[in-house]
Design an enzyme around this catalytic site. Sequence first.
Site, PDB file in Angstrom:
ATOM      1  N   TYR A  16       0.820  -1.207   0.000  1.00 43.95           N
ATOM      2  CA  TYR A  16       0.000   0.000   0.000  1.00 43.95           C
ATOM      3  C   TYR A  16       0.852   1.254   0.000  1.00 43.95           C
ATOM      4  O   TYR A  16       0.632   2.174   0.795  1.00 43.95           O
ATOM      5  CB  TYR A  16      -0.963  -0.021   1.188  1.00 43.95           C
ATOM      6  CG  TYR A  16      -2.075  -1.029   0.972  1.00 43.95           C
ATOM      7  CD1 TYR A  16      -3.159  -0.699   0.175  1.00 43.95           C
ATOM      8  CD2 TYR A  16      -1.999  -2.301   1.510  1.00 43.95           C
ATOM      9  CE1 TYR A  16      -4.158  -1.627  -0.075  1.00 43.95           C
ATOM     10  CE2 TYR A  16      -2.996  -3.236   1.260  1.00 43.95           C
ATOM     11  CZ  TYR A  16      -4.082  -2.888   0.467  1.00 43.95           C
ATOM     12  OH  TYR A  16      -5.059  -3.808   0.220  1.00 43.95           O
ATOM     13  N   TYR A 143     -12.299  -7.075   6.535  1.00 48.40           N
ATOM     14  CA  TYR A 143     -11.134  -7.154   5.653  1.00 48.40           C
ATOM     15  C   TYR A 143     -10.796  -8.626   5.447  1.00 48.40           C
ATOM     16  O   TYR A 143     -10.646  -9.367   6.423  1.00 48.40           O
ATOM     17  CB  TYR A 143      -9.923  -6.412   6.246  1.00 48.40           C
ATOM     18  CG  TYR A 143      -8.701  -6.581   5.373  1.00 48.40           C
ATOM     19  CD1 TYR A 143      -8.536  -5.822   4.217  1.00 48.40           C
ATOM     20  CD2 TYR A 143      -7.733  -7.542   5.668  1.00 48.40           C
ATOM     21  CE1 TYR A 143      -7.454  -6.009   3.380  1.00 48.40           C
ATOM     22  CE2 TYR A 143      -6.636  -7.732   4.842  1.00 48.40           C
ATOM     23  CZ  TYR A 143      -6.504  -6.961   3.702  1.00 48.40           C
ATOM     24  OH  TYR A 143      -5.421  -7.155   2.868  1.00 48.40           O
ATOM     25  N   ASP A 244     -13.326 -16.172   8.941  1.00 49.30           N
ATOM     26  CA  ASP A 244     -11.966 -15.781   8.578  1.00 49.30           C
ATOM     27  C   ASP A 244     -11.224 -15.444   9.874  1.00 49.30           C
ATOM     28  O   ASP A 244     -11.364 -14.356  10.416  1.00 49.30           O
ATOM     29  CB  ASP A 244     -12.027 -14.576   7.630  1.00 49.30           C
ATOM     30  CG  ASP A 244     -10.638 -14.054   7.253  1.00 49.30           C
ATOM     31  OD1 ASP A 244      -9.640 -14.513   7.844  1.00 49.30           O
ATOM     32  OD2 ASP A 244     -10.575 -13.177   6.370  1.00 49.30           O
ATOM     33  N   LYS A 273      -1.578 -15.891   8.897  1.00 46.74           N
ATOM     34  CA  LYS A 273      -0.789 -15.001   9.755  1.00 46.74           C
ATOM     35  C   LYS A 273       0.050 -15.714  10.828  1.00 46.74           C
ATOM     36  O   LYS A 273       1.179 -16.089  10.548  1.00 46.74           O
ATOM     37  CB  LYS A 273      -1.693 -13.932  10.339  1.00 46.74           C
ATOM     38  CG  LYS A 273      -2.098 -12.932   9.236  1.00 46.74           C
ATOM     39  CD  LYS A 273      -2.602 -11.616   9.761  1.00 46.74           C
ATOM     40  CE  LYS A 273      -2.577 -10.544   8.687  1.00 46.74           C
ATOM     41  NZ  LYS A 273      -3.869 -10.221   8.099  1.00 46.74           N
TER      42      LYS A 273
HETATM   43  C1  LIG Z   1      -4.342 -10.326   6.735  1.00 47.53           C
HETATM   44  C2  LIG Z   1      -5.699 -10.867   6.536  1.00 47.53           C
HETATM   45  C3  LIG Z   1      -6.056 -11.518   5.342  1.00 47.53           C
HETATM   46  C4  LIG Z   1      -5.115 -11.628   4.170  1.00 47.53           C
HETATM   47  O1  LIG Z   1      -3.980 -12.378   4.444  1.00 47.53           O
HETATM   48  P1  LIG Z   1      -2.660 -12.195   3.560  1.00 47.53           P
HETATM   49  O2  LIG Z   1      -1.717 -13.222   4.103  1.00 47.53           O
HETATM   50  O3  LIG Z   1      -2.204 -10.795   3.750  1.00 47.53           O
HETATM   51  O4  LIG Z   1      -3.054 -12.469   2.144  1.00 47.53           O
HETATM   52  C5  LIG Z   1      -7.335 -12.031   5.246  1.00 47.53           C
HETATM   53  N1  LIG Z   1      -8.214 -11.934   6.261  1.00 47.53           N
HETATM   54  C6  LIG Z   1      -7.904 -11.335   7.421  1.00 47.53           C
HETATM   55  C7  LIG Z   1      -8.908 -11.271   8.512  1.00 47.53           C
HETATM   56  C8  LIG Z   1      -6.639 -10.762   7.593  1.00 47.53           C
HETATM   57  O5  LIG Z   1      -6.348 -10.133   8.737  1.00 47.53           O
END
Ligand SMILES: *Cc1c(COP(=O)(O)O)cnc(C)c1O
Length: 423
Positions: A16, A143, A244, A273
Amino acid sequence: MKTLVDRDREVVWHPYAPPVASPLFAVERAEGVRFWLDDGRELIDGMSSWWSAIHGYRHPTIEAAIKAQLGRLPHVMFGGLTHESAVRLCERLVESSPEGLERVFLSDSGSVAVEVAIKMALQVWQARGRPQRRRLLTLRGGYHGDTFGAMAVCDPVTGMHGLFEDALARHFFSERPTCRFGEPCSDEQFEDFTRLLEMHEGEIAAVILEPIVQGAGGMWFYSAEFLRRVRERCDETGVLLIADEIATGFGRTGRLFACEHAGISPDILCLGKALTGGTLTLAATLASRDVASSLGKGDPGVFMHGPTFMGNALACAAANASLDLLDEGEWKLRVAAIESWLEAGLAPCRSLPAVVDVRVLGAIGVVELHEPVDMAVVQPAFVEEGVWIRPFGRLVYTMPPFVTGAEDVARICSAIHRVVATI
Ligand SMILES: *Cc1c(COP(=O)(O)O)cnc(C)c1O
């Protein structure tokens, strides 16, 4: 002589960022909860490298596991082949994740894990002879990543992807939950979600959301009752629920998975992550038995996805080591302690004129401001304070490694207070 930052500015693109990123700092090494810049300055890490480095940097257990794996099998294609580290990891993810998730698809990043989840949901409904169920219902303020499928379910305003709106799949967005974490959720607060689900039920394949904590879309913590109600409505309508937990997974909110706050299980779960303790890129999408068997019975009966580096053995070894550390169980007390230190340390921010709200959950502390910060000023100010905090928009936040001690958390908090006081 050119500095590293000078050389970077000639050829490198950052997240970004414009082609030439500014401000930018060069890191030489990292250990524990600290890293060192090339000019010798020492920074306490308040970000865990975007939620990932939960055990701090260079943890000997993870390092040893990666080295051992490197000497045996760094990587092998996953089509038609398998290996111990991947199988072991998938067994453990099934075992530790919310009940009912029984099959694991490994991929390389969070965004891809989300793409995989969406694709699974669409394939399930095709297999069940309901291909018109191909849209998603999600929450504003979410997100889910930067690839096209994931972008389409990010918040249309804060999701950073407004530019691509016309190129994205159209989905349904319910209001961001107004009921805060720890509070009940009234019928009225759940009305918008119910309305959208009822109106479009026949078109909706799945609900996708971040359970309890919305991360990069606004750092918002919402009521567990809201999440329970979502699960109930999904059960009533047959719509799948995708959780997610890429940001919240592996203890960050005080529970191993945020779904546990509501006592629910999703049909599909995305992890990433912190999965490898911040060392290597790896993500996973877990599916329920029902999802897997429906998909398998359809035509062509195979799941249509397969990344080149799927099941990377080095990353799986790192993930197994990170799970070993979590299995020791100390994280729970540490996260609880960090929560209380953050509450105490950030409380004084409440009375600052620039501040709208201060909230803490688990090892996440958020100071929400009235106006977006000026990164050109604020970023170097934090470095001067000796901490690494990277705000975005109106949010100054911290999610330190679980191994951070009381004094370092206090330094992070007082740095946030001092910097925000100048705004
Ligand atoms: C960071 C994140 C993603 C994307 O993961 P990347 O490894 O950056 O592609 C998707 N969902 C959530 C909730 C996130 O925090």
